[in-house]
Write a protein that holds these residues in place. Structure first.
Motif, mmCIF file in Angstrom:
data_model
loop_
_atom_site.group_PDB
_atom_site.id
_atom_site.type_symbol
_atom_site.label_atom_id
_atom_site.label_comp_id
_atom_site.label_asym_id
_atom_site.label_seq_id
_atom_site.Cartn_x
_atom_site.Cartn_y
_atom_site.Cartn_z
ATOM 1 N N CYS A 15 0.844 -1.185 0.000
ATOM 2 C CA CYS A 15 0.000 0.000 0.000
ATOM 3 C C CYS A 15 0.889 1.247 0.000
ATOM 4 O O CYS A 15 1.778 1.363 0.841
ATOM 5 C CB CYS A 15 -0.896 -0.025 1.236
ATOM 6 S SG CYS A 15 -1.862 1.476 1.466
ATOM 7 N N ARG A 17 0.067 4.138 0.887
ATOM 8 C CA ARG A 17 -0.315 5.003 1.990
ATOM 9 C C ARG A 17 0.286 4.552 3.326
ATOM 10 O O ARG A 17 0.823 5.356 4.071
ATOM 11 C CB ARG A 17 -1.830 5.077 2.109
ATOM 12 C CG ARG A 17 -2.292 6.072 3.169
ATOM 13 C CD ARG A 17 -3.782 6.149 3.279
ATOM 14 N NE ARG A 17 -4.336 6.742 2.055
ATOM 15 C CZ ARG A 17 -5.632 6.786 1.796
ATOM 16 N NH1 ARG A 17 -6.499 6.277 2.636
ATOM 17 N NH2 ARG A 17 -6.056 7.340 0.688
ATOM 18 N N THR A 43 -6.416 -2.904 -3.408
ATOM 19 C CA THR A 43 -6.764 -2.306 -2.119
ATOM 20 C C THR A 43 -5.690 -2.636 -1.093
ATOM 21 O O THR A 43 -4.906 -3.561 -1.262
ATOM 22 C CB THR A 43 -8.103 -2.850 -1.577
ATOM 23 O OG1 THR A 43 -8.002 -4.255 -1.415
ATOM 24 C CG2 THR A 43 -9.258 -2.517 -2.498
ATOM 25 N N CYS A 44 -5.704 -1.888 -0.007
ATOM 26 C CA CYS A 44 -4.823 -2.168 1.122
ATOM 27 C C CYS A 44 -5.357 -3.394 1.853
ATOM 28 O O CYS A 44 -6.562 -3.566 2.003
ATOM 29 C CB CYS A 44 -4.784 -0.979 2.062
ATOM 30 S SG CYS A 44 -3.746 -1.240 3.517
ATOM 31 N N TRP A 50 -7.035 2.864 1.357
ATOM 32 C CA TRP A 50 -6.488 3.059 0.023
ATOM 33 C C TRP A 50 -7.063 2.043 -0.952
ATOM 34 O O TRP A 50 -7.235 0.879 -0.633
ATOM 35 C CB TRP A 50 -4.968 2.933 0.052
ATOM 36 C CG TRP A 50 -4.356 2.984 -1.306
ATOM 37 C CD1 TRP A 50 -4.119 4.103 -2.052
ATOM 38 C CD2 TRP A 50 -3.939 1.879 -2.106
ATOM 39 N NE1 TRP A 50 -3.579 3.764 -3.266
ATOM 40 C CE2 TRP A 50 -3.461 2.400 -3.320
ATOM 41 C CE3 TRP A 50 -3.940 0.513 -1.917
ATOM 42 C CZ2 TRP A 50 -2.974 1.587 -4.326
ATOM 43 C CZ3 TRP A 50 -3.451 -0.298 -2.924
ATOM 44 C CH2 TRP A 50 -2.966 0.246 -4.112
ATOM 45 N N GLU A 52 -7.426 1.444 -5.592
ATOM 46 C CA GLU A 52 -7.137 1.956 -6.929
ATOM 47 C C GLU A 52 -7.757 1.027 -7.951
ATOM 48 O O GLU A 52 -7.785 -0.186 -7.752
ATOM 49 C CB GLU A 52 -5.623 2.015 -7.130
ATOM 50 C CG GLU A 52 -5.193 2.530 -8.491
ATOM 51 C CD GLU A 52 -3.686 2.594 -8.604
ATOM 52 O OE1 GLU A 52 -3.108 3.572 -8.077
ATOM 53 O OE2 GLU A 52 -3.096 1.671 -9.175
#
Length: 54
Positions: A15, A17, A43-44, A50, A52
């Motif tokens: 991730c 983030r 995804t995280c 987070w 995408e």
């Protein structure tokens, strides 16, 4: 339209983030005329939020 979702088992990323391991899946849409469309969703692995789509 037929929609299938498959996990991406060889997706090795983190991730951006929080640095935790990310997960991915692919959504494949098959239309009546035989054409297909796919979308990758990442995804995280933890709930930092987070995500995408590609």
């Amino acid at each position: 339209m037929l929609v299938t979702v498959h996990p991406v088992l060889d997706y090795f990323s983190v991730c951006p983030r929080c640095g935790y391991t990310a997960e991915a899946s692919v959504t494949v849409r098959t239309f009546a005329d035989g054409t297909t469309d796919s979308e990758t969703h990442t995804t995280c692995g933890m709930p930092c939020g987070w995500q995408e789509m590609r």
